[in-house]
Write a protein that holds these residues in place. Structure first.
Motif, PDB file in Angstrom:
ATOM      1  N   UNK A   1       0.853  -1.277   0.107  1.00 23.91           N
ATOM      2  CA  UNK A   1       0.035  -0.069  -0.055  1.00 23.91           C
ATOM      3  C   UNK A   1       1.052   1.345   0.018  1.00 23.91           C
ATOM      4  N   UNK A   2       0.931   1.818  -1.002  1.00 27.22           N
ATOM      5  CA  UNK A   2       1.561   2.829  -1.295  1.00 27.22           C
ATOM      6  C   UNK A   2       1.108   4.362  -0.977  1.00 27.22           C
ATOM      7  N   UNK A   3       1.706   5.196   0.046  1.00 24.43           N
ATOM      8  CA  UNK A   3       1.297   6.356   0.566  1.00 24.43           C
ATOM      9  C   UNK A   3       1.880   7.556  -0.279  1.00 24.43           C
ATOM     10  N   UNK A   4       3.330   7.135  -0.604  1.00 29.30           N
ATOM     11  CA  UNK A   4       4.225   8.023  -1.454  1.00 29.30           C
ATOM     12  C   UNK A   4       4.965   7.500  -2.456  1.00 29.30           C
ATOM     13  N   UNK A   5       4.993   7.640  -3.580  1.00 29.11           N
ATOM     14  CA  UNK A   5       5.828   7.195  -4.815  1.00 29.11           C
ATOM     15  C   UNK A   5       6.480   8.312  -5.369  1.00 29.11           C
ATOM     16  N   UNK A   6       7.689   8.117  -5.558  1.00 25.64           N
ATOM     17  CA  UNK A   6       8.561   9.272  -6.448  1.00 25.64           C
ATOM     18  C   UNK A   6       9.251   8.585  -7.525  1.00 25.64           C
ATOM     19  N   UNK A   7       9.683   9.306  -8.426  1.00 30.24           N
ATOM     20  CA  UNK A   7      10.297   8.781  -9.824  1.00 30.24           C
ATOM     21  C   UNK A   7      11.713   9.492  -9.719  1.00 30.24           C
ATOM     22  N   UNK A   8      12.539   8.469  -9.705  1.00 30.98           N
ATOM     23  CA  UNK A   8      13.987   8.895  -9.877  1.00 30.98           C
ATOM     24  C   UNK A   8      14.764   8.292 -11.027  1.00 30.98           C
ATOM     25  N   UNK A   9      15.707   8.781 -11.446  1.00 31.42           N
ATOM     26  CA  UNK A   9      16.818   8.141 -12.559  1.00 31.42           C
ATOM     27  C   UNK A   9      17.898   7.196 -12.017  1.00 31.42           C
ATOM     28  N   UNK A  10      17.747   6.010 -12.652  1.00 28.75           N
ATOM     29  CA  UNK A  10      18.652   4.895 -11.979  1.00 28.75           C
ATOM     30  C   UNK A  10      19.927   5.134 -12.412  1.00 28.75           C
TER      31      UNK A  10
ATOM     32  N   UNK B   1      18.783   3.242  -3.053  1.00 26.71           N
ATOM     33  CA  UNK B   1      19.464   4.397  -2.242  1.00 26.71           C
ATOM     34  C   UNK B   1      19.180   5.690  -2.667  1.00 26.71           C
ATOM     35  N   UNK B   2      19.605   6.820  -1.776  1.00 26.49           N
ATOM     36  CA  UNK B   2      19.251   8.012  -2.240  1.00 26.49           C
ATOM     37  C   UNK B   2      20.215   8.603  -3.390  1.00 26.49           C
ATOM     38  N   UNK B   3      21.196   7.817  -3.877  1.00 29.65           N
ATOM     39  CA  UNK B   3      21.732   7.970  -5.113  1.00 29.65           C
ATOM     40  C   UNK B   3      21.356   7.219  -6.282  1.00 29.65           C
ATOM     41  N   UNK B   4      19.976   6.847  -6.256  1.00 29.90           N
ATOM     42  CA  UNK B   4      19.626   6.191  -7.225  1.00 29.90           C
ATOM     43  C   UNK B   4      20.019   4.980  -7.692  1.00 29.90           C
ATOM     44  N   UNK B   5      20.746   4.390  -6.835  1.00 29.62           N
ATOM     45  CA  UNK B   5      21.313   2.968  -7.086  1.00 29.62           C
ATOM     46  C   UNK B   5      20.865   2.008  -6.176  1.00 29.62           C
TER      47      UNK B   5
ATOM     48  N   UNK C   1      23.038  -2.237   5.858  1.00 29.03           N
ATOM     49  CA  UNK C   1      22.805  -1.045   6.650  1.00 29.03           C
ATOM     50  C   UNK C   1      22.682   0.309   6.162  1.00 29.03           C
ATOM     51  N   UNK C   2      22.731   0.477   4.686  1.00 31.64           N
ATOM     52  CA  UNK C   2      22.444   1.767   4.034  1.00 31.64           C
ATOM     53  C   UNK C   2      21.108   2.193   4.083  1.00 31.64           C
ATOM     54  N   UNK C   3      21.139   3.414   3.947  1.00 33.37           N
ATOM     55  CA  UNK C   3      19.852   4.180   3.991  1.00 33.37           C
ATOM     56  C   UNK C   3      18.967   3.843   2.568  1.00 33.37           C
ATOM     57  N   UNK C   4      17.857   3.548   2.766  1.00 35.39           N
ATOM     58  CA  UNK C   4      16.916   3.338   1.529  1.00 35.39           C
ATOM     59  C   UNK C   4      16.149   4.440   1.257  1.00 35.39           C
ATOM     60  N   UNK C   5      16.087   5.092   0.018  1.00 32.76           N
ATOM     61  CA  UNK C   5      15.033   6.157  -0.430  1.00 32.76           C
ATOM     62  C   UNK C   5      13.836   5.311  -0.474  1.00 32.76           C
ATOM     63  N   UNK C   6      13.741   4.209  -1.123  1.00 33.73           N
ATOM     64  CA  UNK C   6      12.490   3.234  -1.310  1.00 33.73           C
ATOM     65  C   UNK C   6      12.614   2.078  -2.089  1.00 33.73           C
ATOM     66  N   UNK C   7      11.593   1.503  -2.473  1.00 33.31           N
ATOM     67  CA  UNK C   7      11.369   0.010  -2.781  1.00 33.31           C
ATOM     68  C   UNK C   7      11.098   0.329  -4.576  1.00 33.31           C
ATOM     69  N   UNK C   8      11.939  -0.156  -5.420  1.00 32.99           N
ATOM     70  CA  UNK C   8      11.657   0.016  -6.848  1.00 32.99           C
ATOM     71  C   UNK C   8      10.534  -0.885  -7.352  1.00 32.99           C
ATOM     72  N   UNK C   9       9.439  -0.208  -7.903  1.00 31.23           N
ATOM     73  CA  UNK C   9       8.133  -0.755  -8.524  1.00 31.23           C
ATOM     74  C   UNK C   9       8.393  -1.071  -9.803  1.00 31.23           C
ATOM     75  N   UNK C  10       9.691  -1.077 -10.503  1.00 32.23           N
ATOM     76  CA  UNK C  10       9.914  -1.474 -11.739  1.00 32.23           C
ATOM     77  C   UNK C  10      11.305  -1.896 -12.009  1.00 32.23           C
ATOM     78  N   UNK C  11      11.406  -2.505 -13.015  1.00 35.33           N
ATOM     79  CA  UNK C  11      13.368  -2.553 -13.541  1.00 35.33           C
ATOM     80  C   UNK C  11      13.674  -1.424 -14.109  1.00 35.33           C
ATOM     81  N   UNK C  12      14.886  -1.283 -14.157  1.00 30.65           N
ATOM     82  CA  UNK C  12      15.312  -0.018 -14.561  1.00 30.65           C
ATOM     83  C   UNK C  12      16.815  -0.069 -15.113  1.00 30.65           C
ATOM     84  N   UNK C  13      17.223   0.174 -16.216  1.00 32.03           N
ATOM     85  CA  UNK C  13      18.672   0.238 -16.421  1.00 32.03           C
ATOM     86  C   UNK C  13      19.343   1.583 -16.210  1.00 32.03           C
ATOM     87  N   UNK C  14      20.593   1.798 -16.087  1.00 29.13           N
ATOM     88  CA  UNK C  14      21.259   3.002 -15.958  1.00 29.13           C
ATOM     89  C   UNK C  14      20.545   4.051 -16.874  1.00 29.13           C
TER      90      UNK C  14
END
Length: 112
Positions: free
Chosen positions: A6-15, A26-30, A36-49
């Motif tokens: 159940x997503x409350x907030x989703x954002x799009x970034x460049x991989x 992570x916050x670096x888009x990787x 133990x690294x900080x997670x920005x979020x969980x990927x909802x789709x596959x993505x290439x660089x």
């Protein structure tokens, strides 16, 4: 019962690395590759660089457990971009387990 998200907030970034859907990013888009690294979020789709990837950054996420996890366990991200129980204060908190799981199972996690 199949885990649901159940997503409350989703954002799009460049991989900035190859990303697999369902893995922590992570916050670096990787895709995370260090325990133990900080997670920005969980990927909802596959993505290439260089491609767009949608991240679920807040809500009830479905992620893979790399080890057995009990309900209520505090979670962090491991080197395979899956979740494990948090054991050290230096590890970033990903969230808390809403469901239990064995290693390799999908788990529902309330994102921090």
């Amino acid at each position: 019962m199949r885990p649901t998200y159940h997503s409350i907030l989703s954002l799009t970034v460049i991989a900035t690395s190859a990303i697999t859907a369902g893995k922590c990013v992570g916050f670096d888009g990787a895709q995370i590759n260090t325990l133990g690294d900080k997670a920005y979020g969980v990927a909802r789709n596959d993505a290439a660089i260089g491609e767009a990837v949608t991240l679920q950054v807040k809500g009830l996420a479905v992620v893979e457990a790399s080890e057995a996890i009990t309900v209520g366990a505090e979670l962090t991200v491991d080197a395979t971009a899956n979740v494990v129980a948090r054991t050290l204060d230096t590890q970033a908190v990903f969230g808390w387990a809403v469901t239990a799981a064995a290693a390799g199972d999908k788990i529902e996690a309330l994102q921090a």
